[in-house]
Design an enzyme around this catalytic site. Structure first.
Site, mmCIF file in Angstrom:
data_model
loop_
_atom_site.group_PDB
_atom_site.id
_atom_site.type_symbol
_atom_site.label_atom_id
_atom_site.label_comp_id
_atom_site.label_asym_id
_atom_site.label_seq_id
_atom_site.Cartn_x
_atom_site.Cartn_y
_atom_site.Cartn_z
ATOM 1 N N SER A 52 11.776 64.544 3.371
ATOM 2 C CA SER A 52 10.513 64.787 2.673
ATOM 3 C C SER A 52 10.693 63.537 1.610
ATOM 4 C CB SER A 52 10.540 65.951 1.760
ATOM 5 O OG SER A 52 9.703 66.084 0.586
ATOM 6 N N TYR A 105 15.223 71.855 -3.245
ATOM 7 C CA TYR A 105 14.636 71.339 -2.076
ATOM 8 C C TYR A 105 14.978 69.895 -1.857
ATOM 9 C CZ TYR A 105 10.744 70.026 0.948
ATOM 10 O OH TYR A 105 9.926 69.682 2.021
ATOM 11 N N ALA A 108 18.366 69.155 -0.745
ATOM 12 C CA ALA A 108 18.608 69.372 0.602
ATOM 13 C C ALA A 108 17.909 68.404 1.541
ATOM 14 C CB ALA A 108 17.683 70.751 1.075
HETATM 15 P P1 NAP Z 1 5.377 75.240 7.402
HETATM 16 O O1 NAP Z 1 3.760 75.274 7.697
HETATM 17 O O2 NAP Z 1 5.561 76.342 6.275
HETATM 18 O O3 NAP Z 1 5.974 75.497 8.782
HETATM 19 C C1 NAP Z 1 7.363 75.885 8.824
HETATM 20 C C2 NAP Z 1 7.907 76.071 10.025
HETATM 21 O O4 NAP Z 1 9.374 76.138 9.888
HETATM 22 C C3 NAP Z 1 7.338 77.409 10.781
HETATM 23 O O5 NAP Z 1 7.251 77.148 12.197
HETATM 24 C C4 NAP Z 1 8.652 78.173 10.504
HETATM 25 O O6 NAP Z 1 8.906 79.051 11.671
HETATM 26 C C5 NAP Z 1 9.785 77.301 10.683
HETATM 27 N N1 NAP Z 1 11.072 77.829 10.134
HETATM 28 C C6 NAP Z 1 11.404 78.016 8.910
HETATM 29 N N2 NAP Z 1 12.656 78.233 8.690
HETATM 30 C C7 NAP Z 1 13.050 78.500 9.782
HETATM 31 C C8 NAP Z 1 14.362 79.007 10.420
HETATM 32 N N3 NAP Z 1 15.198 79.331 9.317
HETATM 33 N N4 NAP Z 1 14.680 78.946 11.813
HETATM 34 C C9 NAP Z 1 13.434 78.552 12.536
HETATM 35 N N5 NAP Z 1 12.415 78.102 12.298
HETATM 36 C C10 NAP Z 1 11.976 78.142 10.865
HETATM 37 O O7 NAP Z 1 6.011 73.968 6.879
HETATM 38 P P2 NAP Z 1 5.485 72.493 7.218
HETATM 39 O O8 NAP Z 1 4.750 71.966 6.199
HETATM 40 O O9 NAP Z 1 4.974 72.393 8.855
HETATM 41 O O10 NAP Z 1 7.009 71.773 7.318
HETATM 42 C C11 NAP Z 1 7.620 71.561 8.377
HETATM 43 C C12 NAP Z 1 8.759 70.313 7.652
HETATM 44 O O11 NAP Z 1 8.300 69.181 7.141
HETATM 45 C C13 NAP Z 1 9.633 71.124 7.100
HETATM 46 O O12 NAP Z 1 10.993 70.486 7.136
HETATM 47 C C14 NAP Z 1 9.293 70.552 5.328
HETATM 48 O O13 NAP Z 1 10.297 70.629 4.717
HETATM 49 C C15 NAP Z 1 8.662 69.283 5.645
HETATM 50 N N6 NAP Z 1 7.937 68.452 4.828
HETATM 51 C C16 NAP Z 1 6.790 69.136 4.777
HETATM 52 C C17 NAP Z 1 5.688 68.565 3.855
HETATM 53 C C18 NAP Z 1 4.239 69.399 3.586
HETATM 54 O O14 NAP Z 1 3.667 68.796 2.618
HETATM 55 N N7 NAP Z 1 3.804 70.264 4.220
HETATM 56 C C19 NAP Z 1 6.013 67.485 3.127
HETATM 57 C C20 NAP Z 1 7.491 66.831 3.265
HETATM 58 C C21 NAP Z 1 8.154 67.504 4.103
HETATM 59 P P3 NAP Z 1 8.473 80.806 11.585
HETATM 60 O O15 NAP Z 1 7.156 80.818 10.844
HETATM 61 O O16 NAP Z 1 8.327 81.073 12.981
HETATM 62 O O17 NAP Z 1 9.401 81.517 10.869
#
Ligand code: NAP
Length: 290
Positions: free
Chosen positions: A135, A148, A151
């Site tokens: 991130s 966060y 991490a």
């Molecule tokens: P999201 O829409 O909340 O989706 C999170 C995904 O991670 C879900 O599929 C969830 O699965 C899965 N997950 C969470 N904890 C888990 C675990 N312990 N074991 C297995 N699966 C797990 O989040 P996102 O925005 O797509 O984020 C994806 C990645 O991008 C993350 O690492 C986040 O930190 C990073 N990121 C996001 C943003 C942003 O603005 N969205 C920005 C920077 C970085 P279930 O629902 O099945 O539990």
């Protein structure tokens, strides 16, 4: 046989988008999920080359079970995409040990653990590609998302170190550091907050999931790429400059806390009661600092 790709956290958001795009390109995808069973089943139904596997990637035993399943069935893992993650925001001073463990385990330990379990197959085959979704906060820090950010900075450190350790085994390790992307993770922002965030982004728009999946496709696709140990930041220009200020709300209510100015926006200003240090007001845009 086509490349076998494991994506953690692929039931929703960025991970799901990556899974769909890679499946459309004909790769064999294993979409890991934890809680969103129904959404994962939808994916499996829609794509014959998406297999799904339920595992909490913050738990070693569950990760071991998942990797064993993939190796037994597909004999190899060519690409690992460590995408699963959670975010919890709040004041650092109020964060609990439980929150620390939860955020670190889900965002950092999960990457350590999954990568370790997958590596023996990659090292044996002298071939592999690992992509970590970190991130922008890991690079520049984020007020109210300190754990966060810790991490994600850890993920970037792991990326660079592993790239050095695994380069001789022909395994490339990179991370993509997205700015804000339109997913459930940001669902708790108000419309006004989203508008303010947009002001800080050069393109003045929130990122799309495809911004990230395209980048992943490139890192996987290009047979000639030598990219390794990279942090690829996606659409941001946040330069946080700590600027401690003293504010006065009313008589005897004086505070000094962390006043971050991100461009023109006061990110957080807390007014504490003089003696008790209890937070009595969190400043909003437009509040006057005396
Ligand atoms: P999201 O829409 O909340 O989706 C999170 C995904 O991670 C879900 O599929 C969830 O699965 C899965 N997950 C969470 N904890 C888990 C675990 N312990 N074991 C297995 N699966 C797990 O989040 P996102 O925005 O797509 O984020 C994806 C990645 O991008 C993350 O690492 C986040 O930190 C990073 N990121 C996001 C943003 C942003 O603005 N969205 C920005 C920077 C970085 P279930 O629902 O099945 O539990």
């Amino acid at each position: 046989m086509e490349k076998v790709i494991l994506i953690t956290g692929a039931s929703r958001g960025i991970g799901r988008e990556i899974a769909e795009k890679l499946a459309q390109k004909g790769y064999q995808v294993i979409a890991n999920y934890n809680k969103s069973e129904e959404k994962a089943q939808e994916l499996k139904k829609e794509y014959s080359n998406i297999d799904i596997y339920k595992a909490d990637v913050s738990k070693r035993q569950e990760v071991q079970g998942m990797v064993k399943y993939i190796i037994d069935k597909y004999k190899k893992i060519d690409v690992l995409i460590n995408n699963a993650g959670i975010s919890i925001s709040g004041l650092f001073t109020e964060a609990t040990d439980e929150e620390w463990n939860k955020i670190i385990n889900n965002n950092l330990y999960s990457v350590f653990c999954t990568t370790q379990e997958v590596l023996s197959n990659m090292i044996m085959r002298k071939k592999g590609c690992i992509i970590n979704i970190s991130s922008i906060w890991g690079l520049v820090g984020s007020s109210c998302e300190t754990i966060y950010s810790v991490a994600k900075a850890g993920v970037d450190g792991m990326t660079k170190s592993l790239a050095k350790e695994l380069g001789p085994s022909n395994i490339r390790v990179n991370s993509i550091a997205p700015g804000i992307i339109d997913t459930d993770m940001n669902a708790n922002y108000t419309v006004e907050e989203i508008e303010e965030i947009k002001e800080e982004i050069p393109l003045e728009r929130i990122g799309k999931k495809t911004d990230i999946s395209k980048c992943v496709e490139w890192l996987i696709d290009d047979e000639y790429t030598t990219t390794s140990a990279s942090d690829i930041p996606e659409q941001y220009e946040l330069v946080a400059e700590p600027d401690n200020k003293e504010g006065k709300m009313a008589k005897e209510q004086i505070v000094v806390t962390y006043y971050y100015q991100i461009k023109k926006r006061p990110y957080i200003v807390n007014y504490l009661e003089k003696d008790t240090e209890k937070v009595i007001h969190t400043a909003k845009k437009g509040d006057e600092l005396v």
